[in-house]
Scaffold this motif. Structure first.
Motif, PDB file in Angstrom:
ATOM      1  N   LEU A 188       0.823  -1.201   0.000  1.00 37.16           N
ATOM      2  CA  LEU A 188       0.000   0.000   0.000  1.00 37.16           C
ATOM      3  C   LEU A 188       0.864   1.262   0.000  1.00 37.16           C
ATOM      4  N   LEU A 189       1.988   1.233   0.738  1.00 33.57           N
ATOM      5  CA  LEU A 189       2.906   2.379   0.735  1.00 33.57           C
ATOM      6  C   LEU A 189       3.451   2.636  -0.667  1.00 33.57           C
ATOM      7  N   LYS A 190       3.815   1.547  -1.342  1.00 34.96           N
ATOM      8  CA  LYS A 190       4.367   1.691  -2.686  1.00 34.96           C
ATOM      9  C   LYS A 190       3.301   2.213  -3.640  1.00 34.96           C
ATOM     10  N   ARG A 191       2.065   1.707  -3.519  1.00 37.06           N
ATOM     11  CA  ARG A 191       0.991   2.134  -4.416  1.00 37.06           C
ATOM     12  C   ARG A 191       0.630   3.600  -4.197  1.00 37.06           C
ATOM     13  N   GLN A 192       0.655   4.043  -2.920  1.00 36.98           N
ATOM     14  CA  GLN A 192       0.293   5.421  -2.599  1.00 36.98           C
ATOM     15  C   GLN A 192       1.487   6.369  -2.628  1.00 36.98           C
ATOM     16  N   LYS A 193       2.660   5.849  -3.009  1.00 36.91           N
ATOM     17  CA  LYS A 193       3.888   6.646  -3.130  1.00 36.91           C
ATOM     18  C   LYS A 193       4.239   7.349  -1.824  1.00 36.91           C
ATOM     19  N   GLY A 194       4.013   6.638  -0.722  1.00 38.20           N
ATOM     20  CA  GLY A 194       4.411   7.148   0.586  1.00 38.20           C
ATOM     21  C   GLY A 194       3.491   8.181   1.181  1.00 38.20           C
ATOM     22  N   LYS A 195       2.288   8.374   0.615  1.00 40.83           N
ATOM     23  CA  LYS A 195       1.378   9.407   1.107  1.00 40.83           C
ATOM     24  C   LYS A 195       0.126   8.794   1.730  1.00 40.83           C
ATOM     25  N   CYS A 196      -0.444   9.497   2.694  1.00 39.81           N
ATOM     26  CA  CYS A 196      -1.730   9.126   3.282  1.00 39.81           C
ATOM     27  C   CYS A 196      -2.834   9.423   2.275  1.00 39.81           C
ATOM     28  N   ALA A 197      -3.745   8.474   2.081  1.00 37.63           N
ATOM     29  CA  ALA A 197      -4.801   8.645   1.083  1.00 37.63           C
ATOM     30  C   ALA A 197      -5.848   9.664   1.510  1.00 37.63           C
ATOM     31  N   HIS A 198      -5.867  10.052   2.790  1.00 41.86           N
ATOM     32  CA  HIS A 198      -6.880  10.992   3.274  1.00 41.86           C
ATOM     33  C   HIS A 198      -6.366  12.435   3.270  1.00 41.86           C
ATOM     34  N   CYS A 199      -5.211  12.669   3.879  1.00 41.08           N
ATOM     35  CA  CYS A 199      -4.686  14.042   3.980  1.00 41.08           C
ATOM     36  C   CYS A 199      -3.655  14.367   2.900  1.00 41.08           C
ATOM     37  N   ASP A 200      -3.218  13.343   2.133  1.00 35.82           N
ATOM     38  CA  ASP A 200      -2.262  13.515   1.040  1.00 35.82           C
ATOM     39  C   ASP A 200      -0.910  14.025   1.526  1.00 35.82           C
ATOM     40  N   LYS A 201      -0.569  13.726   2.780  1.00 41.06           N
ATOM     41  CA  LYS A 201       0.742  14.095   3.316  1.00 41.06           C
ATOM     42  C   LYS A 201       1.593  12.846   3.462  1.00 41.06           C
ATOM     43  N   TYR A 202       2.910  13.017   3.389  1.00 42.20           N
ATOM     44  CA  TYR A 202       3.814  11.876   3.446  1.00 42.20           C
ATOM     45  C   TYR A 202       3.817  11.245   4.830  1.00 42.20           C
ATOM     46  N   PHE A 203       3.952   9.912   4.861  1.00 40.93           N
ATOM     47  CA  PHE A 203       4.165   9.209   6.116  1.00 40.93           C
ATOM     48  C   PHE A 203       5.620   9.420   6.540  1.00 40.93           C
ATOM     49  N   ARG A 204       5.805   9.621   7.837  1.00 43.21           N
ATOM     50  CA  ARG A 204       7.154   9.696   8.390  1.00 43.21           C
ATOM     51  C   ARG A 204       7.415   8.463   9.222  1.00 43.21           C
ATOM     52  N   ASP A 205       8.701   8.131   9.386  1.00 43.54           N
ATOM     53  CA  ASP A 205       9.034   6.973  10.197  1.00 43.54           C
ATOM     54  C   ASP A 205       8.543   7.194  11.624  1.00 43.54           C
ATOM     55  N   GLY A 206       7.815   6.223  12.154  1.00 43.38           N
ATOM     56  CA  GLY A 206       7.248   6.342  13.490  1.00 43.38           C
ATOM     57  C   GLY A 206       5.790   6.735  13.498  1.00 43.38           C
ATOM     58  N   ASP A 207       5.250   7.185  12.348  1.00 42.04           N
ATOM     59  CA  ASP A 207       3.819   7.524  12.278  1.00 42.04           C
ATOM     60  C   ASP A 207       2.974   6.268  12.481  1.00 42.04           C
ATOM     61  N   LEU A 208       1.829   6.446  13.121  1.00 41.78           N
ATOM     62  CA  LEU A 208       0.899   5.340  13.320  1.00 41.78           C
ATOM     63  C   LEU A 208       0.053   5.193  12.065  1.00 41.78           C
ATOM     64  N   MET A 209       0.233   4.088  11.365  1.00 41.42           N
ATOM     65  CA  MET A 209      -0.469   3.840  10.105  1.00 41.42           C
ATOM     66  C   MET A 209      -1.482   2.721  10.295  1.00 41.42           C
ATOM     67  N   GLU A 210      -2.636   2.868   9.665  1.00 41.54           N
ATOM     68  CA  GLU A 210      -3.679   1.856   9.759  1.00 41.54           C
ATOM     69  C   GLU A 210      -4.272   1.607   8.380  1.00 41.54           C
ATOM     70  N   VAL A 211      -4.645   0.341   8.141  1.00 43.97           N
ATOM     71  CA  VAL A 211      -5.268  -0.044   6.875  1.00 43.97           C
ATOM     72  C   VAL A 211      -6.775   0.166   6.998  1.00 43.97           C
ATOM     73  N   ASP A 212      -7.335   0.899   6.041  1.00 41.67           N
ATOM     74  CA  ASP A 212      -8.757   1.226   6.049  1.00 41.67           C
ATOM     75  C   ASP A 212      -9.426   0.645   4.805  1.00 41.67           C
ATOM     76  N   HIS A 213     -10.710   0.339   4.928  1.00 43.50           N
ATOM     77  CA  HIS A 213     -11.502  -0.092   3.777  1.00 43.50           C
ATOM     78  C   HIS A 213     -12.108   1.150   3.113  1.00 43.50           C
ATOM     79  N   THR A 214     -11.794   1.364   1.853  1.00 44.20           N
ATOM     80  CA  THR A 214     -12.317   2.529   1.129  1.00 44.20           C
ATOM     81  C   THR A 214     -13.844   2.542   1.161  1.00 44.20           C
ATOM     82  N   ILE A 215     -14.442   1.414   0.822  1.00 40.77           N
ATOM     83  CA  ILE A 215     -15.889   1.210   1.010  1.00 40.77           C
ATOM     84  C   ILE A 215     -16.045   0.342   2.252  1.00 40.77           C
ATOM     85  N   PRO A 216     -16.653   0.845   3.322  1.00 40.83           N
ATOM     86  CA  PRO A 216     -16.728   0.082   4.578  1.00 40.83           C
ATOM     87  C   PRO A 216     -17.346  -1.301   4.374  1.00 40.83           C
ATOM     88  N   LYS A 217     -16.883  -2.256   5.141  1.00 40.45           N
ATOM     89  CA  LYS A 217     -17.420  -3.618   5.054  1.00 40.45           C
ATOM     90  C   LYS A 217     -18.903  -3.640   5.395  1.00 40.45           C
TER      91      LYS A 217
END
Length: 517
Positions: A428-457
C-alpha cells in the motif's frame, strides 16, 4: 480524560513523580514510568528537540532514532569488515540510563531556559517504589518518552572522538609509506546502537588506544564501560582466549576462511575469507525456549488456538533475522519445533501412535508433508514455518540521512522495504507513493499507520487490496466518522452508528494537534 489532558498541556515547567517497575534481565533494573500528563508533555518536547539533534547526530549512531534500526547497524558493520579482517572492541556502557550526569547533559542540550527548567525538573523528580520516595541525582528514567533522545544526546561525540584520533595513527602500507589522513579515517569505524557499540580497526594497538580514550570521555559524563560485557576480539582469528567473531544486537558477526574460488578480491588481492552474519546462539536458544514454553502451556487448547499463539512469535523472530544468512538456522529450528508439536499431540492423545498424530495434525501442502494446519477445507489455519521465510538483503540507510531532511522520495521508498513491515502495508505504501490517502501528506518513520476499507465492510466493501488504503491513525478516525461505517473504525462491529462530528478548535497539522483561534 485524554481530552482534559490535551487541554492542560502547557510549556510551563513542573515536575511529577515517576513510578518504578522492574525489568527482568541479568540483574534487577528499575524502569521509571511517568504519569500520563508527563508522557504527553515529554512527547511535545521531543517533537521540538528531535529535528535539531537529528541534524547533528553522528552518521553511525542507530539506536532510538527515526528511520534507523538494528539492521542499519548490522549493515554498517558488514560494510566495514567486508574488505578486510579487523580487531574489534565490543563494548557496553554500564547502567547508561541510570548514571548520566545531569549537569553535563543539560549543558550539552544548550536549549532555552524554559525548556531547560522543564527537562531538569523531569530528571530531578524522583521515583516512587511502593510508598517510598527515592531521589534521582543522576540518570534518566528508562520508561520516559524523551529518555532515549536524552541518552543519545549524552553519548553524542564518541564517534567524533575516534575520528579525531585517526590522523595520529601510525599506519603504513607494505612498501613503508605512511597512509594519508583520508585512508586513516576510512580505516576505523565506530558503530553504536544506544549504549552498545563496536570499534573496528586492523591494528590491535589502535583498538586499545580507542578503548582508553573512550573510557576517559565517558568518565566526564558519569559513565563507564561494563567489564563483563567489554571484550577485544578478531573477526577471523582466535585472540588469546576469545573465539573469532562477536555478537551484536542478537547477530553473530564473523569471518570464515574459504578457498580462492569462494571469496572476493580487493584491488586484485584474494581475501581468503568470507563475512558471514547469522543469528547468535543465544538468540536461537531464547527463541526456541519461548516457543517450547508456549507449546507446553497450551496442552489443554485446540490446534487452531495454538497456531494463533505461535504465529506472531515465529513471524516476528524470522522477520528480524531474514536479512542475514539464516536459512540453515531456520531449518534446524523448525525441525526442533516439529518434535515439540508431536509431543504436544501425544499428550492430547495418549493412546495413539506417532504416525496417527502426524496424519492428524500435519498435512501435505504444495509438496510439503509437514505443514501443521487445521482440517478446514475453505480457510485452514497454518503454522508459519521458519524455513519458509524468504531471505532478503537489507540496504543500509545513507550516511547522515534523516526523516527531517525533506527527502520524502527517499524515505517513502525505504519505509516500504523494511524487513519488519508487513507485506500488506509495504504494497500500500508503494501504491500510494508514501502518502496518506486521506490528507495527502507523506508518512514519516514512526507515524501510526492503519489499513482502512475505502468502502466500509458494513456497506458491502470487500476485504481486498482494491478496497484497502493506508491512512494515519487520526485520519482513519476522521474518515470513519463520516463514511457511514459502524463503530470507531471500519473494522469494528459496533451496533450503533457514530454520532455526527461537532466542530472543534483542534486540528491536525503535520501530525501535530494544534488549536485554531
Amino acid at each position: 480524560m485524554r481530552w482534559e489532558s490535551q487541554k492542560g498541556i502547557s510549556t510551563g515547567w513542573y515536575e511529577d513523580l515517576n513510578r518504578y517497575t522492574y525489568v527482568s534481565t541479568e540483574e534487577k533494573r528499575p524502569l521509571g514510568i511517568p504519569t500520563m500528563d508527563d508522557r504527553a508533555l515529554q512527547a511535545l518536547v521531543k517533537l521540538a528537540l528531535e529535528p535539531e539533534w537529528e541534524a547533528r547526530f553522528e552518521p553511525n549512531s542507530y539506536g532510538f532514532r527515526p528511520g534507523r534500526s538494528c539492521h542499519d547497524a548490522i549493515g554498517a558493520i558488514f560494510c566495514a569488515i567486508k574488505p578486510k579482517a579487523k580487531y574489534v572492541l565490543d563494548a557496553d556502557i554500564a547502567k547508561c540510563f541510570d548514571r548520566i550526569n545531569h549537569d553535563v547533559l543539560l549543558r550539552k542540550l544548550n536549549t532555552y531556559p524554559t525548556l531547560r527548567k522543564q527537562i531538569r525538573a523531569w530528571l530531578k523528580a524522583g521515583v516512587m517504589d511502593g510508598k517510598e520516595l527515592f531521589p534521582t541525582p543522576e540518570g534518566t528514567p528508562q520508561g520516559g518518552v524523551i529518555s532515549p533522545l536524552l541518552a543519545n544526546v549524552a553519548l553524542h561525540g564518541i564517534e567524533e572522538l575516534i575520528m579525531g584520533l585517526a590522523p595520529k595513527f601510525d599506519m603504513r602500507d607494505p612498501s613503508g609509506h605512511t597512509y594519508g589522513v583520508r585512508d586513516k579515517l576510512k580505516s576505523v569505524s565506530l558503530i553504536r546502537y544506544a549504549d552498545d557499540f563496536v570499534v573496528l580497526h586492523e591494528d590491535l594497538e589502535v583498538i586499545k588506544l580507542c578503548k582508553s580514550e573512550i573510557e576517559k570521555w565517558l568518565s566526564g559524563t558519569g559513565l563507564e564501560l561494563k567489564p563483563s560485557k567489554t571484550r577485544i576480539t578478531h573477526t577471523l582469528y582466535k585472540l588469546e582466549d576469545e573465539e573469532p567473531g562477536f555478537n551484536f544486537l542478537g547477530f553473530n558477526v564473523r569471518h570464515f576462511p574459504v578457498g580462492k574460488y569462494n571469496c572476493g578480491k580487493v584491488k586484485g588481492k584474494i581475501l581468503g575469507f568470507k563475512t558471514i552474519i547469522t543469528p547468535s546462539k543465544e538468540s536461537q536458544k531464547k527463541h526456541y525456549r519461548q516457543v517450547a514454553e508456549v507449546i507446553k502451556r497450551s496442552r489443554g487448547i485446540d490446534q487452531a488456538s495454538l497456531i494463533k499463539r505461535l504465529n506472531p512469535i515465529i513471524r516476528g523472530w524470522c522477520n528480524y533475522f531474514s536479512t542475514v544468512v539464516s536459512q540453515k538456522v531456520f531449518e534446524r529450528l523448525w525441525h526442533l519445533v516439529v518434535w515439540k508439536l508431536l509431543k504436544w499431540g501425544h499428550h492430547r492423545h495418549r493412546n495413539k501412535g506417532r504416525k496417527w498424530i502426524r496424519l492428524r495434525y500435519f498435512k501435505t501442502v504444495e509438496g510439503n508433508n509437514w505443514v501443521f494446519t487445521t482440517r478446514e477445507e475453505n480457510n485452514p489455519l497454518m503454522l508459519i514455518q521458519h524455513s519458509s521465510t524468504e531471505i532478503k538483503r537489507y540496504v543500509k540507510v545513507k550516511g547522515n540521512k534523516s526523516p527531517y531532511d525533506g527527502d520524502w522520495i527517499y524515505w517513502s521508498t525505504r519505509m516500504g522495504v523494511h524487513p519488519e513491515m508487513s507485506t500488506k502495508v509495504a504494497k500500500l505504501l508503494k501504491r500510494q507513493k508514501g502518502k496518506c490517502a486521506h490528507c495527502d501528506k507523506y508518512f514519516r518513520d514512526g507515524d501510526l499507520m492503519e489499513v482502512d476499507h475505502t468502502i466500509p465492510k458494513s456497506l458491502g466493501g470487500r476485504d481486498k487490496y482494491d478496497n484497502w488504503q493506508l491512512l494515519h491513525r487520526h485520519c482513519h478516525d476522521k474518515k470513519t466518522a463520516t463514511d457511514g461505517s459502524l463503530g470507531n473504525k471500519s473494522s469494528c462491529n459496533s451496533a450503533k452508528p457514530k454520532p455526527p462530528v461537532e466542530p472543534s478548535p483542534w486540528v491536525w497539522e503535520n501530525d501535530m494537534l494544534v488549536m485554531t483561534y
